[in-house]
Design an enzyme around this catalytic site. Structure first.
Site, PDB file in Angstrom:
ATOM      1  N   ASP A 151       0.768  -1.340   0.140  1.00  0.00           N
ATOM      2  CA  ASP A 151      -0.183  -0.399   0.621  1.00  0.00           C
ATOM      3  C   ASP A 151       0.284   1.011  -0.177  1.00  0.00           C
ATOM      4  O   ASP A 151       2.039   1.310   0.675  1.00  0.00           O
ATOM      5  CB  ASP A 151      -0.784  -0.335   1.299  1.00  0.00           C
ATOM      6  CG  ASP A 151      -2.038   0.907   1.295  1.00  0.00           C
ATOM      7  OD1 ASP A 151      -2.203   1.832  -0.005  1.00  0.00           O
ATOM      8  OD2 ASP A 151      -2.610   1.006   2.102  1.00  0.00           O
ATOM      9  N   GLY A 163      -0.397   6.748   2.103  1.00  0.00           N
ATOM     10  CA  GLY A 163      -1.630   7.242   2.230  1.00  0.00           C
ATOM     11  C   GLY A 163      -2.269   7.288   3.057  1.00  0.00           C
ATOM     12  O   GLY A 163      -2.508   8.416   3.254  1.00  0.00           O
ATOM     13  N   GLN A 196     -11.601   6.559  -6.647  1.00  0.00           N
ATOM     14  CA  GLN A 196     -11.264   7.747  -5.430  1.00  0.00           C
ATOM     15  C   GLN A 196     -12.990   8.232  -5.983  1.00  0.00           C
ATOM     16  O   GLN A 196     -13.004   8.614  -6.978  1.00  0.00           O
ATOM     17  CB  GLN A 196     -11.115   8.732  -4.614  1.00  0.00           C
ATOM     18  CG  GLN A 196      -9.375   8.198  -3.877  1.00  0.00           C
ATOM     19  CD  GLN A 196     -10.119   7.396  -3.039  1.00  0.00           C
ATOM     20  OE1 GLN A 196     -11.295   7.693  -2.101  1.00  0.00           O
ATOM     21  NE2 GLN A 196      -8.970   6.766  -2.173  1.00  0.00           N
ATOM     22  N   GLY A 249     -11.040   3.940  -0.102  1.00  0.00           N
ATOM     23  CA  GLY A 249     -12.030   5.679   0.117  1.00  0.00           C
ATOM     24  C   GLY A 249     -13.100   4.714   0.196  1.00  0.00           C
ATOM     25  O   GLY A 249     -14.450   4.954   0.545  1.00  0.00           O
ATOM     26  N   ASP A 263      -8.211  -6.990   1.495  1.00  0.00           N
ATOM     27  CA  ASP A 263      -7.056  -6.863   2.337  1.00  0.00           C
ATOM     28  C   ASP A 263      -8.390  -6.423   3.397  1.00  0.00           C
ATOM     29  O   ASP A 263      -8.822  -5.331   3.090  1.00  0.00           O
ATOM     30  CB  ASP A 263      -6.511  -5.828   1.737  1.00  0.00           C
ATOM     31  CG  ASP A 263      -6.304  -4.851   1.935  1.00  0.00           C
ATOM     32  OD1 ASP A 263      -6.134  -4.342   3.401  1.00  0.00           O
ATOM     33  OD2 ASP A 263      -6.457  -4.014   1.299  1.00  0.00           O
TER      34      ASP A 263
END
Length: 384
Positions: free
Chosen positions: A101, A104, A198, A225, A275
């Site tokens: 990942d 962020g 997003q 998101g 995940d």
């Protein structure tokens, strides 16, 4: 070659759909370090470890891939140190695929004194207060140093609910960062980079993001998101909005999801990869996931119960230890209790994914989901 060696033969990253049942897909992701059967659940190994589990035990549950995290690994022990020690696969003795990942989300949720602008995000470490700048280019550099198999673009993830204006600002910034991430990734044989859709809970923004990313030549696309506070129906509505705009030929990854029910509902809508920290975190706090739903082993009702969690489970730990013993371990604060329940939970998630793959192949996904939900409805008092 040693068991933990990260050497890999050069070959292309590839994905193919093997069978379908409605919108659901059973597929195979091919990487130089091994194949990933989809739908796939990736146990979270944030800081180069799936908490409370040995790597070989994670593999034994059926996991093909684990997840690591740029934010945590850049702060401790440092990406350059991991690279000097042979890369993340050697470092954690996991010679199979790893997805990293971009960091962020963790910057937004964990770091102190964040300052975000077009360049990237400047922040102070939650560990020691040291100052760092994470840009799309630096995130790609860190992931290259870690030598992960699947890189994620740097994006900005806003928590829901948020205003449409805030969702639009973050989505457009994430698209600009996506272009920079893709350029910085370059052309790495056998490696992949995924873009991240997003747009909050605004359908038009989600569609715009998905279409723009689909045109950027990513190897796969993620939906980010979501599972950040919104109801399940909102998450599923956003999936249904986005899916028609994602390439059929590329894997689809729903980030940070989730509960077993979230997973089965999302697979039915065409998601390939997942995940979540839920199975490992729950295990450390006394919660077990089983085909009978969640079982709270801290509950006093289990103190004198000689029955195992599930006498028919493929996971040995779920078969051979009594509920009374697991209750005792958790009440006593014994590390073994956390280890056993984490293993049981990760194994259950992998069993669920195997069941979903088999059901899709057989064209019986609806029947499988119905039977699975019926089992959960029986509750924690159920017995096999």
């Amino acid at each position: 070659m040693t068991a933990g060696s990260s050497n890999a033969s050069p070959q292309a990253f590839a994905f193919r759909v093997l069978s379908r049942d409605g919108a659901a897909r059973r597929g195979l992701v091919s990487t130089p370090r091994g194949e990933i059967r989809t739908p796939a659940f990736m146990p979270v190994g944030t800081a180069a470890t799936v908490k409370a589990m040995f790597p070989q035990d994670v593999r034994a549950t059926g996991a093909d891939i684990v997840l690591g995290n740029v934010y945590h690994l850049m702060l401790r022990p440092g990406a350059e140190r991991v690279a000097a020690l042979g890369g993340l696969h050697d470092f954690m003795n996991w010679p199979h695929p790893i997805l990293t990942d971009s960091g962020g989300f963790q910057v937004m949720s964990l770091a102190k004194l964040r300052k975000l602008d077009e360049q990237g995000v400047a922040f102070q470490s939650h560990i020691d207060g040291s100052r760092h700048l994470l840009t799309p280019e630096r995130s790609m550099e860190i992931q290259r140093l870690l030598d992960s198999d699947i890189h994620m673009q740097l994006d900005e993830c806003v928590r829901l609910p948020c205003t449409e204006q805030e969702a639009e600002r973050a989505m457009r910034l994430s698209l600009r960062w996506a272009e920079r991430s893709r350029k910085a990734f370059g052309d790495q044989t056998g490696k992949a980079i995924f873009g991240i859709v997003q747009g909050g809970e605004t359908p038009a923004l989600r569609v715009e993001s998905a279409r723009a990313l689909a045109a950027m030549d990513f190897h796969g696309l993620a939906i980010g998101g979501l599972a950040v506070g919104e109801p399940q129906e909102v998450m599923l509505a956003m999936l249904e909005t986005v899916m028609p705009h994602l390439p059929e030929s590329k894997p689809r990854y729903l980030m940070g999801v989730g509960t077993p029910d979230d997973i089965v509902q999302s697979v039915a809508r065409g998601v390939d990869m997942f995940d979540c920290v839920m199975p490992t975190r729950a295990g450390r706090h006394g919660l077990a996931y089983t085909r009978f739903g969640r079982v709270n082993l801290r509950n006093a009702r289990h103190a004198g119960d000689p029955a195992p969690l599930d006498a028919e489970s493929p996971c040995e730990s779920a078969r051979i230890y009594s509920r009374a013993y697991l209750h005792h371990l958790m009440k006593a604060g014994e590390i073994l209790g956390m280890m056993l329940l984490t293993e049981i939970n990760v194994a259950y998630y992998q069993q669920l994914m195997a069941g979903l793959r088999g059901a899709i192949e057989a064209g019986r996904l609806a029947d499988f989901i119905g039977a699975t939900k019926e089992g959960w409805a029986r509750g924690e008092g159920a017995r096999s």
